[in-house]
Design an enzyme around this catalytic site. Structure first.
Site, PDB file in Angstrom:
ATOM      1  N   ASP A   6       0.724  -1.225  -0.009  1.00 59.86           N
ATOM      2  CA  ASP A   6      -0.084  -0.004  -0.105  1.00 59.86           C
ATOM      3  C   ASP A   6       0.761   1.309  -0.050  1.00 59.86           C
ATOM      4  O   ASP A   6       1.941   1.002   0.647  1.00 59.86           O
ATOM      5  CB  ASP A   6      -0.738  -0.061   1.473  1.00 59.86           C
ATOM      6  CG  ASP A   6      -1.624   1.217   1.198  1.00 59.86           C
ATOM      7  OD1 ASP A   6      -2.767   1.289   0.346  1.00 59.86           O
ATOM      8  OD2 ASP A   6      -1.755   2.001   2.325  1.00 59.86           O
ATOM      9  N   GLU A  34       1.915  -0.377  -5.035  1.00 54.39           N
ATOM     10  CA  GLU A  34       1.074   0.524  -5.206  1.00 54.39           C
ATOM     11  C   GLU A  34       1.757   1.979  -5.432  1.00 54.39           C
ATOM     12  O   GLU A  34       1.864   2.548  -4.439  1.00 54.39           O
ATOM     13  CB  GLU A  34      -0.209   0.741  -4.269  1.00 54.39           C
ATOM     14  CG  GLU A  34      -1.329   1.753  -4.740  1.00 54.39           C
ATOM     15  CD  GLU A  34      -2.117   2.352  -3.412  1.00 54.39           C
ATOM     16  OE1 GLU A  34      -3.015   3.204  -3.973  1.00 54.39           O
ATOM     17  OE2 GLU A  34      -1.611   2.633  -2.597  1.00 54.39           O
TER      18      GLU A  34
HETATM   19  C1  GLC Z   1      -4.106   3.063  -0.952  1.00 55.68           C
HETATM   20  C2  GLC Z   1      -5.493   2.059  -0.755  1.00 55.68           C
HETATM   21  C3  GLC Z   1      -6.594   3.033  -0.222  1.00 55.68           C
HETATM   22  C4  GLC Z   1      -6.191   3.411   1.216  1.00 55.68           C
HETATM   23  C5  GLC Z   1      -4.886   4.402   1.122  1.00 55.68           C
HETATM   24  C6  GLC Z   1      -4.531   4.592   2.439  1.00 55.68           C
HETATM   25  O1  GLC Z   1      -4.347   4.074  -1.718  1.00 55.68           O
HETATM   26  O2  GLC Z   1      -5.672   1.532  -1.737  1.00 55.68           O
HETATM   27  O3  GLC Z   1      -7.657   2.285  -0.157  1.00 55.68           O
HETATM   28  O4  GLC Z   1      -7.251   4.488   1.210  1.00 55.68           O
HETATM   29  O5  GLC Z   1      -3.978   3.633   0.437  1.00 55.68           O
HETATM   30  O6  GLC Z   1      -3.983   3.426   3.057  1.00 55.68           O
END
Ligand code: GLC
Length: 517
Positions: free
Chosen positions: A206, A259
């Site tokens: 994440d 991500e």
């Molecule tokens: C990422 C996740 C999202 C979350 C954010 C904070 O972007 O995909 O859903 O709110 O991180 O953890």
């Protein structure tokens, strides 16, 4: 399961755990629910599943606020349920990846609670990003240590009782860790091992680009520009080199996908150098409009820079692509046709593909959720101005004709629309013209070609607003324009997303053609 680099061309299915299947009857999805639906996923034809966070959490951000990185929230089950899920997934031939949230913890995490109880300058506070506002950091007009804003809206700082401030790039309930602190680094290496020891096949990381902040935490332009002091700092890569060593120390192939939201494919490529992550999400297509020119640019830029690319059209943070592709169209229902066409294009490209639960049912974004049902912190922090992400998180309709459509026996944490009676998995499984049947055919076709497709693709000349590209014996054609286009020469139409007479490709349609080669 074999020792191959499975992640390179895997189709990975994202399970938003709260909304997939509810075995306990409390209206929230859980691990036992997922277990019960593994046969469905195996029949769909995906290679792996990625579970969004299921760890103990106050759920200020749907579980992306983790209070204990080594357990399962009772809402979702237990560690025993998790172990059973890993075993069952593997028995179904499915790999399993879990979400790890290293940028921030929950404010309920014991470390943060200890930090709050400890004085300024203490070891406890140094695990997070606590700062004072001094005459040199304050600019008189504002109170916070700098001008950073939260991704969810409002300032990125919250003040505690003794006057210090802590940083949270997301909600105040999600304090950012201090990744320059060796204890934080060591803790996460141990957390990785904890889950790898339980037999998982990899991690989705994440906010992978956010862990390191620029020294001195300098002010930035509002909204974070390309030279952001928070995203993609060079030192973040050292962290993933350490992580890769841990992953590689395990038997089999354990993979990590980051991500990473960036402005350039070159920046993305830095995360997937041979001693770093296996993959990073490539959000460029998801951000592109319905246009052959835009798609071609995304594909070219990605393939030029990224050795093992990923493709994704939807996830739990964005408006579902059937709805996105229908916006601005003369008839919004073309969004679904375009979604089918985009799937075929995505599955024909070299690399791996990530699907989001419910896209195989053609689910649209639910826009008219009642305000009292909404839970996304974005909705609350923007005082309702930004609807947020609940609309793509509505629980899956499995069967029956009335809500909760077999999701569970105790309702669903977000209400499902009445129109979804026609979209249940049960109903679509029995209908060869359904989106589900189409996804199954497309994934089966991809599997059948897997051994014959080379890594590279080549563009063929295409008329109008269409794209034609080849990979070995396969030609993929997609028509983003408003008029039919003539298909390139071929022996056979293997699969198409709409009616193809063998000669012409209608608008909003894609086809896979086989050539003699
Ligand atoms: C990422 C996740 C999202 C979350 C954010 C904070 O972007 O995909 O859903 O709110 O991180 O953890």
């Amino acid at each position: 399961m074999e020792d191959s680099p499975w992640w390179r061309d895997a189709v990975v299915y994202e399970i938003y755990v709260r909304s997939f299947a509810d075995a306990s009857g409390d209206g929230v999805g859980d691990l036992a629910g997922i277990r019960s639906r593994l046969p469905y996923l195996a029949a769909l034809g995906v290679d792996a599943i990625w579970l969004t966070p299921f760890y103990p959490s106050p759920m200020a951000d749907g579980g992306y606020d983790v209070a204990d990185y080594r357990d399962v929230d009772p809402l979702f089950g237990s560690l025993a349920d998790f172990d059973a899920l890993v075993a069952d997934a593997h028995a179904h031939g499915l790999r399993l990846m879990v979400d790890i949230v290293p940028n921030h913890s929950s404010s309920a995490h014991p470390w943060f609670q200890k930090a709050l109880a400890a004085p300024s300058g203490s070891e406890e506070r140094d695990r997070y990003m606590f700062r004072d506002v001094t005459p040199s950091t304050g600019d008189g007009a504002r109170q916070e240590p700098n001008n950073w804003v939260s991704v969810f809206g409002g300032p990125a700082w919250t003040q505690v009782a003794d006057g210090q401030w802590y940083l949270h790039l997301f909600a105040p309930e999600q304090p950012d860790f201090n990744w320059r602190n060796p204890e934080v680094r060591q803790e996460f290496l141990d957390i990785l091992r904890f889950w790898l020891d339980r037999g998982i096949d990899g991690f989705r990381i994440d906010v992978a680009m956010g862990l390191i902040k620029a020294p001195g935490l300098p002010d930035t332009d509002p909204g974070f520009g390309a030279k952001s002091p928070t995203w993609s700092r060079p030192e973040v890569h050292d962290i993933y080199r350490d992580w890769r060593r841990v992953l590689d120390s395990y038997p089999g192939v354990r993979a990590a996908v980051g991500e990473v939201w960036t402005d350039s494919a070159e920046d993305l490529a830095l995360y997937v150098r041979p001693d770093e992550l296996h993959q990073s999400f490539n959000f460029a297509w998801l951000e592109a409009p319905w246009s052959a020119t835009a798609f071609r640019k995304v594909i070219d830029e990605t393939l030029r820079a990224v050795p093992a690319p990923t493709w994704v059209l939807s996830n739990h943070d964005v408006v579902r692509h059937t709805t996105r592709y229908g916006e601005g169209a003369p008839d919004p229902s073309v969004g679904l046709a375009r979604g089918h066409a985009a799937l075929l294009a995505m599955l024909a490209l070299p690399g791996s593909a990530y699907l989001y639960q419910g896209e195989e049912l053609g689910l649209p974004e639910v826009k008219n959720l009642p305000p009292e049902a909404r839970q996304d912190p974005i909705f609350f922090r923007s005082k309702g101005e930004v609807l947020g992400r609940d609309g793509c998180r509505v629980p899956i309709p499995w069967s029956g004709t009335a809500p909760p459509y077999g999701f569970g026996t105790g309702g669903s944490w977000l209400p499902q629309p009445v129109e979804w009676a026609g979209l249940t998995a049960e109903r679509q499984a029995a209908d060869p013209s359904s989106t589900l049947a189409f996804y199954r055919r497309a994934l089966a076709a991809r599997r059948s070609l897997r051994e014959t497709l080379p890594d590279a693709m080549a563009w063929l000349e295409a008329p109008g607003d269409a794209l034609f590209f080849s990979r070995g014996p396969l030609i993929c054609a997609i028509n983003c324009g408003t008029d039919p286009v003539r298909l390139p020469p071929h022996e056979q139409v293997l699969i198409s997303s709409g009616l193809v007479d063998g000669q012409d490709l209608p608008p909003d349609t894609a086809a896979w053609l086989l050539t003699a080669e």
